[in-house]
Design a protein around this motif. Structure first.
Motif, mmCIF file in Angstrom:
data_model
loop_
_atom_site.group_PDB
_atom_site.id
_atom_site.type_symbol
_atom_site.label_atom_id
_atom_site.label_comp_id
_atom_site.label_asym_id
_atom_site.label_seq_id
_atom_site.Cartn_x
_atom_site.Cartn_y
_atom_site.Cartn_z
ATOM 1 N N MET A 1 0.843 -1.195 0.000
ATOM 2 C CA MET A 1 0.000 0.000 0.000
ATOM 3 C C MET A 1 0.881 1.250 0.000
ATOM 4 O O MET A 1 0.662 2.179 -0.771
ATOM 5 C CB MET A 1 -0.911 -0.002 1.238
ATOM 6 N N THR A 2 1.885 1.258 0.862
ATOM 7 C CA THR A 2 2.784 2.408 0.965
ATOM 8 C C THR A 2 3.487 2.668 -0.362
ATOM 9 O O THR A 2 3.529 3.806 -0.836
ATOM 10 C CB THR A 2 3.818 2.168 2.087
ATOM 11 N N ILE A 3 4.003 1.626 -0.976
ATOM 12 C CA ILE A 3 4.708 1.771 -2.254
ATOM 13 C C ILE A 3 3.766 2.288 -3.335
ATOM 14 O O ILE A 3 4.105 3.216 -4.078
ATOM 15 C CB ILE A 3 5.346 0.431 -2.675
ATOM 16 N N ALA A 4 2.574 1.716 -3.420
ATOM 17 C CA ALA A 4 1.611 2.139 -4.451
ATOM 18 C C ALA A 4 1.192 3.597 -4.246
ATOM 19 O O ALA A 4 1.112 4.366 -5.213
ATOM 20 C CB ALA A 4 0.396 1.219 -4.425
ATOM 21 N N LEU A 5 0.941 3.982 -3.007
ATOM 22 C CA LEU A 5 0.556 5.372 -2.733
ATOM 23 C C LEU A 5 1.684 6.331 -3.068
ATOM 24 O O LEU A 5 1.451 7.400 -3.642
ATOM 25 C CB LEU A 5 0.161 5.531 -1.263
ATOM 26 N N GLN A 6 2.905 5.968 -2.703
ATOM 27 C CA GLN A 6 4.042 6.839 -2.996
ATOM 28 C C GLN A 6 4.235 7.030 -4.492
ATOM 29 O O GLN A 6 4.562 8.126 -4.945
ATOM 30 C CB GLN A 6 5.306 6.295 -2.339
ATOM 31 N N LYS A 7 3.988 5.987 -5.272
ATOM 32 C CA LYS A 7 4.100 6.107 -6.733
ATOM 33 C C LYS A 7 3.050 7.075 -7.285
ATOM 34 O O LYS A 7 3.353 7.927 -8.112
ATOM 35 C CB LYS A 7 3.948 4.741 -7.400
ATOM 36 N N ILE A 8 1.815 6.929 -6.821
ATOM 37 C CA ILE A 8 0.746 7.823 -7.286
ATOM 38 C C ILE A 8 1.055 9.258 -6.897
ATOM 39 O O ILE A 8 0.936 10.177 -7.708
ATOM 40 C CB ILE A 8 -0.622 7.398 -6.722
ATOM 41 N N LEU A 9 1.465 9.457 -5.649
ATOM 42 C CA LEU A 9 1.710 10.817 -5.166
ATOM 43 C C LEU A 9 2.962 11.441 -5.774
ATOM 44 O O LEU A 9 3.030 12.657 -5.930
ATOM 45 C CB LEU A 9 1.767 10.824 -3.640
ATOM 46 N N ALA A 10 3.938 10.632 -6.149
ATOM 47 C CA ALA A 10 5.120 11.158 -6.835
ATOM 48 C C ALA A 10 4.744 11.661 -8.224
ATOM 49 O O ALA A 10 5.224 12.695 -8.679
ATOM 50 C CB ALA A 10 6.199 10.088 -6.926
ATOM 51 N N ALA A 11 3.848 10.929 -8.885
ATOM 52 C CA ALA A 11 3.415 11.306 -10.238
ATOM 53 C C ALA A 11 2.410 12.452 -10.223
ATOM 54 O O ALA A 11 2.384 13.272 -11.134
ATOM 55 C CB ALA A 11 2.812 10.098 -10.943
ATOM 56 N N THR A 12 1.564 12.496 -9.183
ATOM 57 C CA THR A 12 0.500 13.500 -9.100
ATOM 58 C C THR A 12 0.396 14.017 -7.662
ATOM 59 O O THR A 12 -0.506 13.626 -6.918
ATOM 60 C CB THR A 12 -0.852 12.890 -9.524
ATOM 61 N N PRO A 13 1.299 14.899 -7.251
ATOM 62 C CA PRO A 13 1.289 15.374 -5.863
ATOM 63 C C PRO A 13 -0.015 16.031 -5.425
ATOM 64 O O PRO A 13 -0.418 15.916 -4.265
ATOM 65 C CB PRO A 13 2.440 16.384 -5.822
ATOM 66 N N SER A 14 -0.708 16.686 -6.343
ATOM 67 C CA SER A 14 -1.959 17.372 -5.987
ATOM 68 C C SER A 14 -3.076 16.399 -5.629
ATOM 69 O O SER A 14 -4.074 16.782 -5.019
ATOM 70 C CB SER A 14 -2.414 18.285 -7.115
ATOM 71 N N ALA A 15 -2.912 15.118 -5.969
ATOM 72 C CA ALA A 15 -3.940 14.120 -5.664
ATOM 73 C C ALA A 15 -4.146 13.950 -4.173
ATOM 74 O O ALA A 15 -5.215 13.528 -3.738
ATOM 75 C CB ALA A 15 -3.574 12.780 -6.296
ATOM 76 N N VAL A 16 -3.142 14.302 -3.366
ATOM 77 C CA VAL A 16 -3.227 14.092 -1.925
ATOM 78 C C VAL A 16 -4.439 14.791 -1.301
ATOM 79 O O VAL A 16 -5.022 14.285 -0.349
ATOM 80 C CB VAL A 16 -1.912 14.487 -1.209
ATOM 81 N N ASN A 17 -4.849 15.927 -1.830
ATOM 82 C CA ASN A 17 -5.990 16.657 -1.286
ATOM 83 C C ASN A 17 -7.162 16.769 -2.258
ATOM 84 O O ASN A 17 -8.118 17.498 -2.003
ATOM 85 C CB ASN A 17 -5.559 18.060 -0.833
ATOM 86 N N ALA A 18 -7.094 16.052 -3.356
ATOM 87 C CA ALA A 18 -8.171 16.101 -4.349
ATOM 88 C C ALA A 18 -9.422 15.405 -3.796
ATOM 89 O O ALA A 18 -9.328 14.357 -3.171
ATOM 90 C CB ALA A 18 -7.732 15.427 -5.636
ATOM 91 N N PRO A 19 -10.594 15.990 -4.040
ATOM 92 C CA PRO A 19 -11.829 15.371 -3.552
ATOM 93 C C PRO A 19 -12.424 14.374 -4.544
ATOM 94 O O PRO A 19 -12.151 14.437 -5.743
ATOM 95 C CB PRO A 19 -12.772 16.565 -3.406
ATOM 96 N N ALA B 1 -1.221 15.811 3.298
ATOM 97 C CA ALA B 1 -2.688 15.785 3.314
ATOM 98 C C ALA B 1 -3.211 16.789 4.330
ATOM 99 O O ALA B 1 -2.692 16.896 5.439
ATOM 100 C CB ALA B 1 -3.187 14.383 3.655
ATOM 101 N N ASN B 2 -4.236 17.510 3.932
ATOM 102 C CA ASN B 2 -4.839 18.541 4.776
ATOM 103 C C ASN B 2 -5.819 17.896 5.746
ATOM 104 O O ASN B 2 -6.861 17.390 5.339
ATOM 105 C CB ASN B 2 -5.546 19.569 3.896
ATOM 106 N N VAL B 3 -5.505 17.936 7.027
ATOM 107 C CA VAL B 3 -6.365 17.298 8.029
ATOM 108 C C VAL B 3 -7.627 18.109 8.296
ATOM 109 O O VAL B 3 -8.567 17.602 8.903
ATOM 110 C CB VAL B 3 -5.619 17.035 9.351
ATOM 111 N N ALA B 4 -7.682 19.340 7.836
ATOM 112 C CA ALA B 4 -8.842 20.194 8.096
ATOM 113 C C ALA B 4 -9.883 20.150 6.980
ATOM 114 O O ALA B 4 -10.952 20.733 7.121
ATOM 115 C CB ALA B 4 -8.391 21.635 8.316
ATOM 116 N N THR B 5 -9.592 19.461 5.891
ATOM 117 C CA THR B 5 -10.528 19.385 4.777
ATOM 118 C C THR B 5 -11.750 18.582 5.174
ATOM 119 O O THR B 5 -11.635 17.543 5.802
ATOM 120 C CB THR B 5 -9.860 18.733 3.547
#
Length: 101
Positions: free
Chosen positions: A45-63, A91-95
């Motif tokens: 899970m960690t590896i897959a998430l890191q790959k997605i977030l490396a390619a698309t950093p803005s995805a971390v807070n996308a709704p 990731a924004n904890v206040a969203t």
């Protein structure tokens, strides 16, 4: 054309019913679908998430269409590995979702 809102409506309906079946996850962005998945070990899970977030950093807070972010989804299903990675990537904890949660 007609039926344009069927897929989002199905996904929203599944979320409102308290579940996230595989068919509903298929309508979500890849990051969001991944954090809801229980098909991977924590390390995978960690590896897959890191790959997605490396390619698309803005995805971390996308709704999602219902306004949920990946962090709230991961926390809602107890996916601590995903929560750790998402927080480490800003990731924004206040969203809040559309429902205010």
């Amino acid at each position: 054309g007609s039926g344009g809102g069927v897929a989002p409506a199905m996904a929203m309906g599944a979320l409102l019913m308290g579940g996230t079946p595989r068919s509903a996850r298929s309508f979500m962005p890849p990051l969001h679908s991944l954090v809801l998945s229980r098909d991977k070990s924590d390390s995978d899970m960690t590896i897959a998430l890191q790959k997605i977030l490396a390619a698309t950093p803005s995805a971390v807070n996308a709704p999602t269409p219902t306004g949920d972010n990946a962090l709230s989804l991961a926390a809602s299903v107890g996916n601590t590995a995903a929560v750790r990675v998402l927080l480490a990537h800003g990731a924004n904890v206040a969203t809040k979702s559309i429902e205010g949660t």
